[in-house]
Structure formats: structure tokens, C-alpha cells
Design an enzyme around this catalytic site. Structure first.
Site, mmCIF file in Angstrom:
data_model
loop_
_atom_site.group_PDB
_atom_site.id
_atom_site.type_symbol
_atom_site.label_atom_id
_atom_site.label_comp_id
_atom_site.label_asym_id
_atom_site.label_seq_id
_atom_site.Cartn_x
_atom_site.Cartn_y
_atom_site.Cartn_z
ATOM 1 C CG ASP A 57 23.601 73.129 45.632
ATOM 2 O OD1 ASP A 57 23.774 73.934 46.894
ATOM 3 O OD2 ASP A 57 23.570 72.235 44.909
ATOM 4 C CB THR A 73 15.538 68.666 51.299
ATOM 5 O OG1 THR A 73 15.654 68.425 48.940
ATOM 6 C CG2 THR A 73 15.346 68.139 51.856
ATOM 7 C CB CYS A 132 26.005 65.208 55.084
ATOM 8 S SG CYS A 132 25.197 65.937 54.414
ATOM 9 N NE ARG A 144 25.950 72.373 48.056
ATOM 10 C CZ ARG A 144 25.756 70.622 48.388
ATOM 11 N NH1 ARG A 144 26.369 70.385 48.920
ATOM 12 N NH2 ARG A 144 25.048 70.139 46.766
ATOM 13 C CB CYS A 150 21.867 65.075 55.753
ATOM 14 S SG CYS A 150 23.010 65.006 57.335
ATOM 15 C CB SER A 194 28.702 70.865 51.325
ATOM 16 O OG SER A 194 28.889 70.742 50.256
ATOM 17 C CD GLU A 195 30.192 75.191 58.465
ATOM 18 O OE1 GLU A 195 30.354 74.578 59.802
ATOM 19 O OE2 GLU A 195 30.345 75.420 57.079
ATOM 20 C CB CYS A 196 26.045 68.682 57.203
ATOM 21 S SG CYS A 196 25.014 67.779 57.928
ATOM 22 C CE LYS A 210 29.268 67.906 46.261
ATOM 23 N NZ LYS A 210 29.901 67.450 47.229
#
Length: 457
Positions: free
Chosen positions: A137, A125, A77, A139, A75, A62-64, A165
Site C-alpha cells: 500500500d 493483491t 471501489c 498511498r 474490486c 481512493s481513485e479507481c 486509514k
């Protein structure tokens, strides 16, 4: 959702290549994410596959922006992204799907920053997202499933600590045959964030195990903290490579010498580097040295500074010139293979722990590839080439090393026994270059060269 619906969500727009520190990947651009587009980095052939063939490694990332590009430690990531590319590169086959529009678990960049502000006051979070009116979430993985189908990778091993996921991809028709966590250590800055994911979002927990014990047993813990995190970061990648690994280690002065002109090498580098060397010994099946090292240093080649099993000791001595009273021949601390050329005389009545091994030798001694093949025939797949400079250089020049650890001490010798030497290139542009990591060992600096990436390129 039907298979047909999945495959129509996104389409391939462009194919190019991307050289990275982990090798050169085929890069495919896909439309989707409201015009932002997605990217897949592909190494090797990931299409098809049968039950008899291992499924390709896949990371759906996932883009971060804050973690991937800016190096945030709120994070993990960015470190997960790097670790995933490293694992795929080591295996030589796999896919990293980079999902745009997944910022902040799908709530967007600015909303994520608002969530950060709430977290600054102690909110976790999950609750930060909920207080802002977003799901914990948000996504969607339909585009990821469509991309994997386009690549022919409908059967995968997923690099993720998140069971959700895997379940979401399974619902979309992707067969997740295995899921494995990446060896990324917790940090003080992201410990609360990661704990929340484990307690409230079902992410894999950190097993209560001793990291070094796990590593010497051939297992890579998913997480570690404190000093264990350093061990996991430094040695976890070596363990993760599996049953075959060839590494080398050499300590030298800042001007490139491993000993003074008299041969005195005690000690070029400091105690922290010697501990590092003993950890490398504990992680391999065999340690290899040349006869000159035995003659000059009379080493024991055992694991003494750290817990672990001493490896099989291998001496490359075509002419049989090491002294009969050498520690390696006298002390039964570990099995010892004394490699000599055909026709070379060796003393009778060798100690029970010593075996004379006959190998073909040329004018320059044994061919490193033949030495390595002999080790593999004996089931010694993980090999450390420890010295001296000529022996390490020969394995390096032969393209046989997966890793080279070169520790530089802040001392100038001026003249002495050289370290790495091999036939180089006429132009600096053609010099041997590889991805590196550097870490401090007391006053010394250790540079780790990842030579697998050079071979992959």
C-alpha cells in the site's frame, strides 16, 4: 508532521456544485497529486463541531478508474463510492474526499493492470504489488488531512473498513471518533480480493451472522454472500436510516391499476412481490392502510412469509365503516389502531388488541402529516403505508415518504382501481423525479424511488 505542515500540502482552487443521483453536493477542487488535483464533495455544514454534536460522516476514497468509472467487479471501489454518497445524503451532512493518485493503492493505473495480470494467475493483491517492486500500500493521506482541515472537519466519523486509514489520518491530526463499514456485499468476482484485504491488510471481517436476523434486529452487516447479499443490498439501506422512516409499497398492473373494476385485487403481482412486502412489514413498527383496503381485501397485515415480528396495524377509517368482523378487529395477531374521526361511533367491547384512536378529519379524511405525527407520538417511528392507492398517493403528495416501492406486473387490466394518482404538473419537465433502483421479483419489476434525495435537493 506538524499541523502547519499538513495545512500547506494542498490548497483550495475552485468551488462549484455537482448534482448527483444522491442530491446536489458542493464540490471543491484542490491542487495536489502532481497536478491531477483532488475533489471534495460536501453536503451540509461540516465545519466546527463539539463533543455534543455528531461528527460528520467522511469517506476518503481512493481513485479507481476500473471500479468507479468502468464498473469493475474485481474490486468493490465503485460500490463503496456509491454507498458512501448515499449514506452522506441520507444523513444530510458529510464529506467525500476523492483522492487522485491513489490508483492501485498508490502504484498507478498501468502498474495496477500489471498487478491484475499476476492476479489472473492466482497471485493475491498484496504479493502482486510486491513482485512488481511496489509496497503493498503506497498511498499517502497527507493531502486528505489537509483538505479536511480546510473544510473545518478535523473531527470525523470515517466510512471505511480499513483501520490503517483511520490510524494514518489520526497521525495527521484528524480525530477519528468512529469508523463504520459501508453495507456493500461481496461478489464472486471480488471475493478473493476482499478476503486478502481482510487476512493480510487488517480490513474488517464479515461476521458469521444471519443477514435477515441482523436486519430485523436493526443492524446492518458489513458484508454478506449469496442470497444474503441480495437481502443486504435491497434492505440494508432501509435499516441504516435509523429510527425514523416512512415508506410505501404498491403493486399494480402495467397500465397502472391495483385492482379490477369490481375491486378484485387477488393477486395483481406474484408471490415474490408478496414476500418483498412481508419483508418490508418486518422492518417497520407500523403498517398503515385505508378503510377501502380493509373493506375490499380483509387483510391480516402480518409477517407470515418471512421470519420477523408483525408491526402494529393502523386503519384509517374516519367514518368507521370497516366491518365489525374484519380480521384486523377479530384476530389478535398484532396490536391494531382503528383511527376514526371525532364523533364517529365505534362498537363497544372491542377486542383487547384493538384501540380506537380519535383524530381530526377534514372533507378528504385525515391529514397524512397528522397520522404520521400520531404514530411518532406513540413511538412508532418506522412506518409502512401499504394501501390502497388513494392512501399511498396522499402520503406521496404530502411529501412524507422517504421511499416508494412500486411493483409493476406484466398484465393489462384496462379499467379498474387506479394506483398512484396526485395533482401533477403541467409540464413533463416539472414531473416528480427521484433516484431509483430496480430489481426483479419473479416476472414483476419493482422500482424503488428514493424520495429523500428530492427533499434534500
Amino acid at each position: 508532521m506538524t499541523d502547519a505542515e499538513v495545512t500547506t500540502l494542498t490548497s483550495r482552487a475552485v468551488v462549484t456544485s455537482l448534482p448527483t443521483e444522491h442530491g446536489t453536493f458542493r464540490m471543491l477542487g484542490y491542487d495536489g497529486a502532481g497536478g491531477l488535483g483532488h475533489v471534495a464533495l460536501v453536503l451540509g455544514d461540516v465545519a466546527g463541531g463539539t463533543l455534543d454534536e455528531p461528527a460528520p460522516l467522511v469517506r476518503v476514497h481512493s481513485e479507481c478508474l476500473t471500479g468507479d468509472a468502468l464498473g469493475s467487479r474485481r474490486c468493490d471501489c465503485g460500490e463503496q463510492l456509491d454507498a458512501a454518497l448515499r449514506e452522506i445524503s441520507r444523513e444530510g451532512r458529510g464529506v467525500l474526499v476523492y483522492m487522485r493518485g491513489h490508483e492501485g493503492r498508490g502504484i498507478g493505473l498501468l502498474a495496477k493492470l500489471h498487478a491484475y495480470a499476476l492476479q489472473d494467475s492466482g497471485v493475491d493483491t498484496v504479493d502482486a504489488n510486491l513482485r512488481l517492486g511496489y509496497p503493498a500500500d503506497a498511498r499517502d493521506y497527507a493531502d486528505a488531512a489537509a483538505i479536511l482541515r480546510d473544510l473545518g472537519a478535523s473531527r470525523i466519523r470515517l466510512l471505511s473498513s480499513n483501520p490503517d486509514k483511520a490510524e494514518r489520518l489520526t497521525e495527521l491530526g484528524i480525530e477519528v471518533v468512529a469508523r463504520q463499514s459501508l453495507p456493500v456485499a461481496d461478489r464472486p468476482e471480488n471475493a478473493f480480493y476482499l478476503t486478502t484485504k481482510r487476512l493480510r491488510m487488517r480490513h474488517d471481517t464479515v461476521p458469521a451472522t444471519d443477514t435477515w436476523t441482523e436486519l430485523t434486529a436493526g443492524r446492518v452487516p458489513a458484508r454478506a454472500a449469496g442470497t444474503d447479499a441480495v437481502l443486504l443490498d435491497r434492505y440494508g439501506p432501509l435499516v441504516a436510516t435509523g429510527a425514523r422512516l416512512t415508506i410505501a409499497q404498491l403493486g399494480q398492473s402495467a397500465d397502472g391499476f391495483i385492482a379490477a373494476r369490481t375491486g378484485d385485487a387477488e393477486f395483481v403481482t406474484g408471490p415474490e412481490d408478496r414476500e418483498h412486502l412481508h419483508r418490508l412489514r418486518a422492518l417497520v413498527d407500523a403498517v398503515v392502510v385505508g378503510a377501502a383496503t380493509v373493506v375490499a381485501d380483509d387483510p391480516r397485515l402480518t409477517v407470515r412469509d418471512v421470519p420477523g415480528r408483525s408491526p402494529v396495524r393502523v386503519v384509517l377509517d374516519p367514518r368507521g365503516r370497516i366491518p365489525a368482523d374484519s380480521r384486523l378487529l377479530r384476530e389478535a395477531d398484532a396490536p391494531t389502531l382503528w383511527c376514526v374521526a371525532e364523533g364517529t361511533a365505534v362498537p363497544t367491547g372491542l377486542a383487547a388488541h384493538v384501540e380506537a384512536v380519535r383524530l381530526m378529519a377534514g372533507p378528504d379524511g385525515f391529514e397524512p402529516a397528522e397520522v404520521l405525527a400520531e404514530m411518532h407520538r406513540r413511538g412508532l417511528g418506522r412506518v409502512l403505508v401499504e394501501g390502497g392507492g388513494r392512501t399511498v398517493s396522499a402520503f406521496l403528495a404530502g411529501g412524507l415518504l422517504d421511499r416508494l416501492f412500486l411493483t409493476t406486473a406484466p398484465v393489462l387490466i384496462g379499467d379498474g382501481v387506479p394506483g398512484i394518482r396526485f395533482t401533477g404538473s403541467d409540464r413533463l419537465a416539472d414531473a416528480l423525479s427521484a433516484p431509483v433502483r430496480r430489481f426483479l421479483l419473479g416476472p414483476d419489476i419493482c422500482t424503488e424511488f428514493d424520495l429523500t434525495a428530492v427533499r434534500a435537493a
